[in-house]
Design a protein around this motif. Sequence first.
Motif, PDB file in Angstrom:
ATOM      1  N   ALA A 196      -4.637  -1.794  -9.816  1.00 20.87           N
ATOM      2  CA  ALA A 196      -3.677  -0.687  -9.668  1.00 20.87           C
ATOM      3  C   ALA A 196      -2.243  -1.195  -9.602  1.00 20.87           C
ATOM      4  O   ALA A 196      -1.317  -0.548 -10.107  1.00 20.87           O
TER       5      ALA A 196
ATOM      6  N   GLY B 106       7.156   5.083  -4.704  1.00 15.75           N
ATOM      7  CA  GLY B 106       7.154   4.473  -3.366  1.00 15.75           C
ATOM      8  C   GLY B 106       6.799   2.989  -3.389  1.00 15.75           C
ATOM      9  O   GLY B 106       7.417   2.179  -2.684  1.00 15.75           O
ATOM     10  N   GLY B 107       5.816   2.622  -4.203  1.00 15.01           N
ATOM     11  CA  GLY B 107       5.394   1.216  -4.284  1.00 15.01           C
ATOM     12  C   GLY B 107       6.524   0.343  -4.794  1.00 15.01           C
ATOM     13  O   GLY B 107       6.810  -0.721  -4.230  1.00 15.01           O
ATOM     14  N   ARG B 108       7.185   0.792  -5.837  1.00 15.02           N
ATOM     15  CA  ARG B 108       8.313   0.025  -6.395  1.00 15.02           C
ATOM     16  C   ARG B 108       9.445  -0.095  -5.369  1.00 15.02           C
ATOM     17  O   ARG B 108      10.037  -1.164  -5.198  1.00 15.02           O
TER      18      ARG B 108
ATOM     19  N   ASN C  68      -1.649 -11.657  -4.815  1.00 19.51           N
ATOM     20  CA  ASN C  68      -2.893 -11.355  -5.517  1.00 19.51           C
ATOM     21  C   ASN C  68      -2.913  -9.866  -5.830  1.00 19.51           C
ATOM     22  O   ASN C  68      -3.008  -9.037  -4.927  1.00 19.51           O
ATOM     23  N   ALA C  69      -2.793  -9.556  -7.120  1.00 19.17           N
ATOM     24  CA  ALA C  69      -2.596  -8.166  -7.549  1.00 19.17           C
ATOM     25  C   ALA C  69      -3.921  -7.461  -7.816  1.00 19.17           C
ATOM     26  O   ALA C  69      -4.773  -7.989  -8.535  1.00 19.17           O
ATOM     27  N   THR C  70      -4.062  -6.264  -7.259  1.00 15.76           N
ATOM     28  CA  THR C  70      -5.181  -5.407  -7.643  1.00 15.76           C
ATOM     29  C   THR C  70      -4.882  -4.845  -9.038  1.00 15.76           C
ATOM     30  O   THR C  70      -3.748  -4.923  -9.514  1.00 15.76           O
TER      31      THR C  70
ATOM     32  N   LEU D  64       2.963  -2.902 -11.955  1.00 16.05           N
ATOM     33  CA  LEU D  64       4.167  -2.909 -11.120  1.00 16.05           C
ATOM     34  C   LEU D  64       4.704  -4.337 -10.986  1.00 16.05           C
ATOM     35  O   LEU D  64       5.906  -4.581 -11.175  1.00 16.05           O
TER      36      LEU D  64
ATOM     37  N   ILE E 298       0.851  -1.205   0.000  1.00 16.50           N
ATOM     38  CA  ILE E 298       0.000   0.000   0.000  1.00 16.50           C
ATOM     39  C   ILE E 298       0.880   1.246   0.000  1.00 16.50           C
ATOM     40  O   ILE E 298       1.887   1.290   0.710  1.00 16.50           O
ATOM     41  N   THR E 299       0.501   2.252  -0.780  1.00 12.44           N
ATOM     42  CA  THR E 299       1.030   3.606  -0.556  1.00 12.44           C
ATOM     43  C   THR E 299      -0.173   4.545  -0.458  1.00 12.44           C
ATOM     44  O   THR E 299      -1.192   4.314  -1.110  1.00 12.44           O
TER      45      THR E 299
HETATM   46  C1  LIG Z   1      -0.503  -0.298  -6.098  1.00 10.25           C
HETATM   47  C2  LIG Z   1       0.277   0.719  -5.311  1.00 10.25           C
HETATM   48  C3  LIG Z   1       0.891   0.053  -4.100  1.00 10.25           C
HETATM   49  C4  LIG Z   1       1.391   1.251  -6.221  1.00 10.25           C
HETATM   50  O1  LIG Z   1       2.159   2.139  -5.450  1.00 10.25           O
HETATM   51  P1  LIG Z   1       2.809   3.469  -6.070  1.00 10.25           P
HETATM   52  O2  LIG Z   1       3.552   4.129  -4.981  1.00 10.25           O
HETATM   53  O3  LIG Z   1       1.772   4.254  -6.789  1.00 10.25           O
HETATM   54  O4  LIG Z   1       3.807   2.807  -7.136  1.00 10.25           O
HETATM   55  P2  LIG Z   1       4.999   3.466  -7.928  1.00 10.25           P
HETATM   56  O5  LIG Z   1       4.873   4.964  -7.942  1.00 10.25           O
HETATM   57  O6  LIG Z   1       6.262   2.893  -7.396  1.00 10.25           O
HETATM   58  O7  LIG Z   1       4.737   2.950  -9.395  1.00 10.25           O
HETATM   59  C5  LIG Z   1       5.003   1.613  -9.752  1.00 10.25           C
HETATM   60  C6  LIG Z   1       4.514   1.333 -11.146  1.00 10.25           C
HETATM   61  O8  LIG Z   1       3.085   1.339 -11.087  1.00 10.25           O
HETATM   62  C7  LIG Z   1       2.565   1.961 -12.260  1.00 10.25           C
HETATM   63  N1  LIG Z   1       1.782   3.112 -11.858  1.00 10.25           N
HETATM   64  C8  LIG Z   1       1.785   3.735 -10.676  1.00 10.25           C
HETATM   65  N2  LIG Z   1       0.887   4.702 -10.660  1.00 10.25           N
HETATM   66  C9  LIG Z   1       0.299   4.700 -11.856  1.00 10.25           C
HETATM   67  C10 LIG Z   1      -0.715   5.484 -12.455  1.00 10.25           C
HETATM   68  N3  LIG Z   1      -1.322   6.471 -11.785  1.00 10.25           N
HETATM   69  N4  LIG Z   1      -1.102   5.180 -13.713  1.00 10.25           N
HETATM   70  C11 LIG Z   1      -0.499   4.192 -14.393  1.00 10.25           C
HETATM   71  N5  LIG Z   1       0.472   3.412 -13.879  1.00 10.25           N
HETATM   72  C12 LIG Z   1       0.865   3.670 -12.626  1.00 10.25           C
HETATM   73  C13 LIG Z   1       3.698   2.313 -13.119  1.00 10.25           C
HETATM   74  O9  LIG Z   1       3.848   1.215 -14.022  1.00 10.25           O
HETATM   75  C14 LIG Z   1       4.892   2.339 -12.191  1.00 10.25           C
HETATM   76  O10 LIG Z   1       5.975   1.899 -12.949  1.00 10.25           O
HETATM   77  P3  LIG Z   1       7.225   2.893 -13.294  1.00 10.25           P
HETATM   78  O11 LIG Z   1       8.066   2.839 -12.043  1.00 10.25           O
HETATM   79  O12 LIG Z   1       7.856   2.221 -14.448  1.00 10.25           O
HETATM   80  O13 LIG Z   1       6.675   4.247 -13.572  1.00 10.25           O
HETATM   81  C15 LIG Z   1      -0.628   1.912  -4.869  1.00 10.25           C
HETATM   82  O14 LIG Z   1      -1.263   2.415  -6.016  1.00 10.25           O
HETATM   83  C16 LIG Z   1      -1.700   1.524  -3.870  1.00 10.25           C
HETATM   84  O15 LIG Z   1      -1.451   1.501  -2.672  1.00 10.25           O
HETATM   85  N6  LIG Z   1      -2.912   1.239  -4.340  1.00 10.25           N
HETATM   86  C17 LIG Z   1      -4.037   0.898  -3.483  1.00 10.25           C
HETATM   87  C18 LIG Z   1      -3.804  -0.411  -2.748  1.00 10.25           C
HETATM   88  C19 LIG Z   1      -3.445  -1.535  -3.702  1.00 10.25           C
HETATM   89  O16 LIG Z   1      -4.123  -1.766  -4.680  1.00 10.25           O
HETATM   90  N7  LIG Z   1      -2.358  -2.270  -3.363  1.00 10.25           N
HETATM   91  C20 LIG Z   1      -1.856  -3.367  -4.139  1.00 10.25           C
HETATM   92  C21 LIG Z   1      -2.201  -4.641  -3.490  1.00 10.25           C
HETATM   93  S1  LIG Z   1      -1.756  -6.025  -4.507  1.00 10.25           S
END
Ligand SMILES: CC(C)(COP(=O)(O)OP(=O)(O)OC[C@H]1O[C@@H](n2cnc3c(N)ncnc32)[C@H](O)[C@@H]1OP(=O)(O)O)[C@@H](O)C(=O)NCCC(=O)NCCS
Length: 291
Positions: A114, A90-92, A110-112, A118, A80-81
């Motif tokens: 969103a 941050g997620g990466r 299990n990927a959402t 990643l 989560i971020t």
């Molecule tokens: C999924 C989640 C953890 C990603 O975290 P984040 O901090 O946004 O991720 P990052 O900024 O590191 O981005 C990682 C990759 O995600 C993709 N990405 C992130 N935000 C994106 C957006 N708004 N639109 C499209 N792609 C996106 C990109 O491919 C990115 O790759 P890049 O490094 O080549 O640009 C975050 O969106 C989140 O907490 N979502 C809600 C909870 C959730 O779904 N968790 C996942 C559980 S499996």
Amino acid sequence: MQRSVRLKSFELVARDIDDVDVKLLHALSISVRWPHRPKDWELLRRAGRGIVAVDGIGRVFGSAMWFPHGNDFATIGLVITTPRTQAQGGGRWLMDLVLKECGDRSLTLNATHAAYPLYVSLGFTAEATVYLRQGEVLQTLPVPNLDGELKALSSDRLKEIAALDTRAFGTNRERLLALLSEDASIYTLSRSGEIVGYSMCREFGGGFVIGPIVARDELDAIHLTAVHLKNLIGRFVRVDSREKDGAFAEFLQKSGLDIAESVTTMSKGRRFLNREHNEPWVYGLASHAFS
Ligand SMILES: CC(C)(COP(=O)(O)OP(=O)(O)OC[C@H]1O[C@@H](n2cnc3c(N)ncnc32)[C@H](O)[C@@H]1OP(=O)(O)O)[C@@H](O)C(=O)NCCC(=O)NCCS
């Protein structure tokens, strides 16, 4: 006086998830509208390990957890971020840290929607879809005739289902089952003195989750689910299942559990899902994070 201001960006540091107040983890999951209670986070922390992203004054902006089963396999979850910090790397960063800790274990998660891109970019491949079904349990449950015997199992007798679970899940996860069983009601289904399936039900979020549900076929899975549902009429219940159609999916639907969303089971390393005819299968997941 200007009507806008650019604030300084701030730095996040990685801390062990055990070192922060559970209230901060609760606030984090609320920020992405996940239903976890503080109690659910406590269980997750006991079951696995994790990292949080913390700012200079101790606020939590992200998390990632992993749940080892022995030395060669782990599941990943609670990635989560906060919405305010998303899409900034941050997620990466959190995933890179967790992958390093996992070493060369085979992994599943299990990927959402969103998070899917990643995980693909980190080398995970898709295996199946998981349907989150939830709702208030209806008064009348469409339960077919029972072939076999359903019995409650106390948590000190988990050994009786351990081998069956390992065949269905693919890896021995007795430690996790022991943790889950502390607050779960457990039923087994037996035929000719042999346990052919089991299920657990526990409180989660604003209601209950039924899972794991391990059975050899859909009919057995229905009975192992119904035995819990009949005590939960009118209550909010969730089942996460990879069954989209068929008798089990239909039973859940007719019991009041509708598909709310779906996630994708992905793996890295060895393939995770290996379904075989007449072998036990996980019809209901313990949770997304536990797969
Ligand atoms: C999924 C989640 C953890 C990603 O975290 P984040 O901090 O946004 O991720 P990052 O900024 O590191 O981005 C990682 C990759 O995600 C993709 N990405 C992130 N935000 C994106 C957006 N708004 N639109 C499209 N792609 C996106 C990109 O491919 C990115 O790759 P890049 O490094 O080549 O640009 C975050 O969106 C989140 O907490 N979502 C809600 C909870 C959730 O779904 N968790 C996942 C559980 S499996």
